[in-house]
Write a protein that holds these residues in place. Sequence first.
Motif, PDB file in Angstrom:
ATOM      1  N   THR A 128      -3.469  14.430  29.726  1.00 23.06           N
ATOM      2  CA  THR A 128      -3.238  15.789  29.230  1.00 23.06           C
ATOM      3  C   THR A 128      -3.189  16.769  30.394  1.00 23.06           C
ATOM      4  OG1 THR A 128      -4.373  15.295  27.155  1.00 23.06           O
ATOM      5  CG2 THR A 128      -4.107  17.609  27.715  1.00 23.06           C
ATOM      6  N   LYS A 129      -4.159  16.664  31.289  1.00 27.15           N
ATOM      7  CA  LYS A 129      -4.236  17.591  32.422  1.00 27.15           C
ATOM      8  C   LYS A 129      -3.016  17.516  33.332  1.00 27.15           C
ATOM      9  CE  LYS A 129      -9.263  17.812  32.661  1.00 27.15           C
ATOM     10  NZ  LYS A 129     -10.447  17.523  33.478  1.00 27.15           N
ATOM     11  N   SER A 130      -2.422  16.327  33.439  1.00 24.61           N
ATOM     12  CA  SER A 130      -1.253  16.166  34.329  1.00 24.61           C
ATOM     13  C   SER A 130       0.072  16.382  33.587  1.00 24.61           C
ATOM     14  CB  SER A 130      -1.273  14.785  34.973  1.00 24.61           C
ATOM     15  OG  SER A 130      -1.135  13.787  33.981  1.00 24.61           O
ATOM     16  N   GLY A 131       0.004  16.702  32.299  1.00 24.20           N
ATOM     17  CA  GLY A 131       1.226  17.018  31.546  1.00 24.20           C
ATOM     18  C   GLY A 131       1.936  15.827  30.936  1.00 24.20           C
ATOM     19  N   VAL A 133      -5.650   7.968  16.217  1.00 26.80           N
ATOM     20  CA  VAL A 133      -4.962   8.984  17.010  1.00 26.80           C
ATOM     21  C   VAL A 133      -3.696   8.394  17.619  1.00 26.80           C
ATOM     22  CG1 VAL A 133      -5.184  10.587  18.955  1.00 26.80           C
ATOM     23  CG2 VAL A 133      -7.200  10.025  17.570  1.00 26.80           C
ATOM     24  N   VAL A 134      -2.591   9.109  17.472  1.00 26.96           N
ATOM     25  CA  VAL A 134      -1.339   8.757  18.141  1.00 26.96           C
ATOM     26  C   VAL A 134      -0.885   9.998  18.902  1.00 26.96           C
ATOM     27  CG1 VAL A 134       1.041   7.964  17.904  1.00 26.96           C
ATOM     28  CG2 VAL A 134      -0.715   7.132  16.310  1.00 26.96           C
ATOM     29  N   VAL A 135      -0.816   9.874  20.219  1.00 25.71           N
ATOM     30  CA  VAL A 135      -0.438  11.005  21.071  1.00 25.71           C
ATOM     31  C   VAL A 135       0.895  10.689  21.740  1.00 25.71           C
ATOM     32  CG1 VAL A 135      -1.168  12.563  22.903  1.00 25.71           C
ATOM     33  CG2 VAL A 135      -2.890  11.315  21.593  1.00 25.71           C
ATOM     34  N   PRO A 136       1.951  11.447  21.425  1.00 33.80           N
ATOM     35  CA  PRO A 136       3.232  11.198  22.090  1.00 33.80           C
ATOM     36  C   PRO A 136       3.208  11.730  23.528  1.00 33.80           C
ATOM     37  CG  PRO A 136       3.425  13.064  20.601  1.00 33.80           C
ATOM     38  CD  PRO A 136       2.033  12.517  20.430  1.00 33.80           C
ATOM     39  N   ASP A 137       4.035  11.136  24.355  1.00 38.28           N
ATOM     40  CA  ASP A 137       4.233  11.660  25.709  1.00 38.28           C
ATOM     41  C   ASP A 137       5.273  12.768  25.660  1.00 38.28           C
ATOM     42  OD1 ASP A 137       2.514   9.705  26.627  1.00 38.28           O
ATOM     43  OD2 ASP A 137       4.038   8.579  27.731  1.00 38.28           O
ATOM     44  N   SER A 187       9.414  -7.199  30.009  1.00 38.65           N
ATOM     45  CA  SER A 187       8.471  -7.846  30.923  1.00 38.65           C
ATOM     46  C   SER A 187       7.119  -7.142  30.791  1.00 38.65           C
ATOM     47  CB  SER A 187       8.976  -7.770  32.366  1.00 38.65           C
ATOM     48  OG  SER A 187       8.789  -6.473  32.886  1.00 38.65           O
ATOM     49  N   ASP A 188       6.124  -7.627  31.536  1.00 36.11           N
ATOM     50  CA  ASP A 188       4.802  -6.998  31.535  1.00 36.11           C
ATOM     51  C   ASP A 188       4.671  -5.931  32.618  1.00 36.11           C
ATOM     52  OD1 ASP A 188       3.836  -8.454  29.388  1.00 36.11           O
ATOM     53  OD2 ASP A 188       3.075 -10.085  30.645  1.00 36.11           O
ATOM     54  N   ASP A 189       5.760  -5.587  33.251  1.00 38.83           N
ATOM     55  CA  ASP A 189       5.760  -4.581  34.304  1.00 38.83           C
ATOM     56  C   ASP A 189       5.806  -3.190  33.668  1.00 38.83           C
ATOM     57  OD1 ASP A 189       6.163  -2.922  36.465  1.00 38.83           O
ATOM     58  OD2 ASP A 189       8.097  -3.796  37.037  1.00 38.83           O
ATOM     59  N   PRO A 190       4.722  -2.394  33.778  1.00 33.96           N
ATOM     60  CA  PRO A 190       4.685  -1.074  33.144  1.00 33.96           C
ATOM     61  C   PRO A 190       5.807  -0.133  33.574  1.00 33.96           C
ATOM     62  CG  PRO A 190       2.509  -1.683  33.927  1.00 33.96           C
ATOM     63  CD  PRO A 190       3.474  -2.719  34.445  1.00 33.96           C
ATOM     64  N   SER A 191       6.352  -0.328  34.768  1.00 30.14           N
ATOM     65  CA  SER A 191       7.431   0.555  35.224  1.00 30.14           C
ATOM     66  C   SER A 191       8.719   0.352  34.436  1.00 30.14           C
ATOM     67  CB  SER A 191       7.689   0.362  36.720  1.00 30.14           C
ATOM     68  OG  SER A 191       8.213  -0.933  36.966  1.00 30.14           O
ATOM     69  N   THR A 192       8.795  -0.731  33.655  1.00 29.45           N
ATOM     70  CA  THR A 192       9.990  -0.981  32.844  1.00 29.45           C
ATOM     71  C   THR A 192       9.798  -0.583  31.376  1.00 29.45           C
ATOM     72  OG1 THR A 192       9.341  -3.247  32.260  1.00 29.45           O
ATOM     73  CG2 THR A 192      10.600  -2.943  34.310  1.00 29.45           C
ATOM     74  N   PHE A 193       8.598  -0.125  31.016  1.00 25.69           N
ATOM     75  CA  PHE A 193       8.312   0.204  29.623  1.00 25.69           C
ATOM     76  C   PHE A 193       9.058   1.469  29.184  1.00 25.69           C
ATOM     77  CE2 PHE A 193       3.769  -1.801  29.638  1.00 25.69           C
ATOM     78  CZ  PHE A 193       4.324  -3.046  29.805  1.00 25.69           C
ATOM     79  N   ASP A 194       9.450   1.490  27.925  1.00 21.38           N
ATOM     80  CA  ASP A 194      10.032   2.678  27.307  1.00 21.38           C
ATOM     81  C   ASP A 194       8.900   3.342  26.509  1.00 21.38           C
ATOM     82  OD1 ASP A 194      11.728   4.601  26.340  1.00 21.38           O
ATOM     83  OD2 ASP A 194      12.858   3.252  25.023  1.00 21.38           O
ATOM     84  N   TRP A 195       8.143   4.189  27.192  1.00 23.33           N
ATOM     85  CA  TRP A 195       6.922   4.775  26.635  1.00 23.33           C
ATOM     86  C   TRP A 195       7.212   5.703  25.472  1.00 23.33           C
ATOM     87  CZ3 TRP A 195       2.752   2.694  28.879  1.00 23.33           C
ATOM     88  CH2 TRP A 195       2.857   2.215  30.178  1.00 23.33           C
ATOM     89  N   TYR A 196       6.375   5.627  24.440  1.00 17.89           N
ATOM     90  CA  TYR A 196       6.353   6.643  23.386  1.00 17.89           C
ATOM     91  C   TYR A 196       5.124   7.529  23.584  1.00 17.89           C
ATOM     92  CZ  TYR A 196       5.741   9.092  19.049  1.00 17.89           C
ATOM     93  OH  TYR A 196       5.567  10.099  18.125  1.00 17.89           O
ATOM     94  N   GLY A 197       3.995   6.889  23.894  1.00 18.28           N
ATOM     95  CA  GLY A 197       2.743   7.620  24.058  1.00 18.28           C
ATOM     96  C   GLY A 197       1.572   6.668  24.039  1.00 18.28           C
ATOM     97  N   ARG A 199       3.080   9.373  34.299  1.00 21.29           N
ATOM     98  CA  ARG A 199       2.141   8.495  33.595  1.00 21.29           C
ATOM     99  C   ARG A 199       1.702   7.363  34.511  1.00 21.29           C
ATOM    100  NH1 ARG A 199       0.567   5.560  28.736  1.00 21.29           N
ATOM    101  NH2 ARG A 199       1.154   7.147  27.239  1.00 21.29           N
ATOM    102  N   LEU A 200       2.659   6.741  35.181  1.00 23.05           N
ATOM    103  CA  LEU A 200       2.347   5.630  36.079  1.00 23.05           C
ATOM    104  C   LEU A 200       1.507   6.091  37.272  1.00 23.05           C
ATOM    105  CD1 LEU A 200       5.761   3.746  35.983  1.00 23.05           C
ATOM    106  CD2 LEU A 200       3.633   3.080  34.843  1.00 23.05           C
ATOM    107  N   GLU A 201       1.775   7.293  37.774  1.00 24.15           N
ATOM    108  CA  GLU A 201       1.049   7.816  38.929  1.00 24.15           C
ATOM    109  C   GLU A 201      -0.434   8.038  38.634  1.00 24.15           C
ATOM    110  OE1 GLU A 201       3.024  11.396  40.204  1.00 24.15           O
ATOM    111  OE2 GLU A 201       4.903  10.324  40.604  1.00 24.15           O
ATOM    112  N   VAL A 202      -0.749   8.514  37.417  1.00 21.12           N
ATOM    113  CA  VAL A 202      -2.148   8.846  37.099  1.00 21.12           C
ATOM    114  C   VAL A 202      -2.817   7.794  36.212  1.00 21.12           C
ATOM    115  CG1 VAL A 202      -1.778  11.323  37.386  1.00 21.12           C
ATOM    116  CG2 VAL A 202      -1.503  10.290  35.122  1.00 21.12           C
ATOM    117  N   ARG A 203      -2.156   6.691  36.004  1.00 22.93           N
ATOM    118  CA  ARG A 203      -2.645   5.642  35.102  1.00 22.93           C
ATOM    119  C   ARG A 203      -4.029   5.106  35.506  1.00 22.93           C
ATOM    120  NH1 ARG A 203      -0.471  -0.159  34.002  1.00 22.93           N
ATOM    121  NH2 ARG A 203      -0.825  -0.343  31.773  1.00 22.93           N
TER     122      ARG A 203
END
Length: 151
Positions: A129-132, A51-55, A96-106, A63-67
């Motif tokens: 999904t629930k948070s959009g 499964v690959v789910v795009p954001d 870096s390993d800081d998630p706030s700097t990631f360029d998310w795909y999904g 994403r970071l708020e509900v992670r």
Amino acid sequence: MAFRFRISRRLFQPVSARVQPNTIRFTRNPIVKTQMASISTPPPGKYEWLVVVPDKPGTAQKRLEVRAQHFEGLKPYVESQQFKTGGAVLKDKPSSDDPSTFDWYGSTLVLVAESKEEVKAILEKDIYTKSGVWDTENALILAAKFAFRFP
């Protein structure tokens, strides 16, 4: 003093002759061997799904708020081994390993389920999904038969 090297005839056999039940061994030199984990198959009537789910666009902050809630929701699936592997998919290598700097795909995951509908139901229950965050309408859900896996 002369050195004698013993070369096993087994090295010159085709790979199929070096395969042992439940394991696959690839031999490149006589000293180093790579052994892969045995392949486990899902129970009868179930399949592994890739499964690959795009954001959805612009949802990195959400994403970071509900992670943390997302990880908490994964626990029952991971503990029951219904989820085999999973994680974030990034558009580029992070600096870096800081998630706030990631360029998310999904996200991506491999899970065991009876049907594509069961996979979709699992995705719909997730906080992403629930948070959009996740765009489940454009998720790629494929039945998979894996030839090998590493431990």
